[in-house]
Design a protein around this motif. Structure first.
Motif, short mmCIF file in Angstrom:
data_model
loop_
_atom_site.label_atom_id
_atom_site.label_comp_id
_atom_site.label_asym_id
_atom_site.label_seq_id
_atom_site.Cartn_x
_atom_site.Cartn_y
_atom_site.Cartn_z
N PRO A 50 -3.50 34.44 24.47
CA PRO A 50 -4.08 35.59 23.78
C PRO A 50 -3.05 36.23 22.84
O PRO A 50 -1.84 36.09 23.04
CB PRO A 50 -4.46 36.55 24.90
CG PRO A 50 -4.24 35.83 26.17
CD PRO A 50 -3.45 34.61 25.90
N ALA A 51 -3.54 36.94 21.85
CA ALA A 51 -2.66 37.58 20.87
C ALA A 51 -1.67 38.53 21.54
O ALA A 51 -0.51 38.62 21.13
CB ALA A 51 -3.50 38.34 19.84
N ALA A 52 -2.10 39.21 22.60
CA ALA A 52 -1.20 40.16 23.27
C ALA A 52 -0.02 39.43 23.93
O ALA A 52 1.10 39.92 23.91
CB ALA A 52 -1.97 40.96 24.32
N GLN A 53 -0.26 38.25 24.50
CA GLN A 53 0.84 37.49 25.10
C GLN A 53 1.77 36.95 24.02
O GLN A 53 2.98 36.91 24.20
CB GLN A 53 0.31 36.35 25.97
CG GLN A 53 -0.18 36.84 27.32
CD GLN A 53 -0.58 35.70 28.23
OE1 GLN A 53 -1.08 34.68 27.78
NE2 GLN A 53 -0.39 35.91 29.52
N LEU A 54 1.22 36.54 22.89
CA LEU A 54 2.07 36.09 21.78
C LEU A 54 2.94 37.25 21.27
O LEU A 54 4.12 37.06 20.97
CB LEU A 54 1.22 35.51 20.66
CG LEU A 54 0.55 34.17 20.96
CD1 LEU A 54 -0.42 33.80 19.84
CD2 LEU A 54 1.58 33.08 21.16
N ALA A 55 2.36 38.44 21.21
CA ALA A 55 3.12 39.61 20.78
C ALA A 55 4.23 39.92 21.77
O ALA A 55 5.36 40.26 21.38
CB ALA A 55 2.19 40.81 20.62
N LEU A 56 3.95 39.77 23.06
CA LEU A 56 4.96 39.99 24.09
C LEU A 56 6.09 38.98 23.94
O LEU A 56 7.27 39.34 24.01
CB LEU A 56 4.31 39.91 25.48
CG LEU A 56 5.13 40.44 26.65
CD1 LEU A 56 4.19 40.89 27.74
CD2 LEU A 56 6.09 39.44 27.20
N LEU A 57 5.76 37.73 23.71
CA LEU A 57 6.78 36.70 23.51
C LEU A 57 7.64 37.01 22.29
O LEU A 57 8.86 36.82 22.31
CB LEU A 57 6.14 35.32 23.36
CG LEU A 57 5.61 34.68 24.63
CD1 LEU A 57 4.86 33.40 24.31
CD2 LEU A 57 6.74 34.41 25.61
N ASP A 58 7.02 37.49 21.22
CA ASP A 58 7.77 37.85 20.02
C ASP A 58 8.77 38.97 20.31
O ASP A 58 9.89 38.96 19.81
CB ASP A 58 6.84 38.28 18.89
CG ASP A 58 6.13 37.11 18.23
OD1 ASP A 58 6.58 35.95 18.41
OD2 ASP A 58 5.12 37.35 17.55
#
Length: 124
Positions: A50-58
């Motif tokens: 999900p976009a939120a997990q990608l944002a967290l990884l960033d």
């Protein structure tokens, strides 16, 4: 990540977690430290995250943050970030370490001796 200034979020927190309410890792605390896992290549955005997990990884790229700090930066509730981080932990994409426990009570006598030693050095 979620919103408008001074208004309601554009994406409710429960949607950022895919409707999951409880993290799969209950030991993940507010002060647990999250860091990027050993990844040699960047995570592919099409990796079914999900976009939120990608944002967290960033956010974790090249550093470490507590769950609470990450929640503040993502503008999500801590409970939602715990769910997102647990999902990334399950995929070995992030690492988490427990918060450092508070130190034992200091010895006042030791502090007095250190202060006396510093004063003696200052007067020499």
């Amino acid at each position: 990540m979620t919103g408008r200034r001074g208004g309601r979020p554009l994406v409710p927190a429960y949607l950022s977690t895919g409707g999951v309410a409880q993290p799969s890792r209950p030991h993940l605390e507010r002060l647990s430290v999250l860091s990027a896992g050993d990844r040699t290549a960047p995570v592919d955005p099409a990796a079914d995250l999900p976009a939120a997990q990608l944002a967290l990884l960033d956010l974790l790229d090249g550093g470490a943050l507590t769950v609470t700090e990450t929640a503040a930066l993502l503008e999500l509730p801590v409970s939602a970030v715990r769910v997102l981080a647990a999902g990334l932990l399950d995929r070995d994409l992030v690492l988490a370490r427990a918060p450092i426990p508070p130190a034992d009570r200091f010895d006042p006598d030791l502090l007095k001796r250190v202060a006396d030693g510093l004063r003696a050095l200052k007067h020499n």
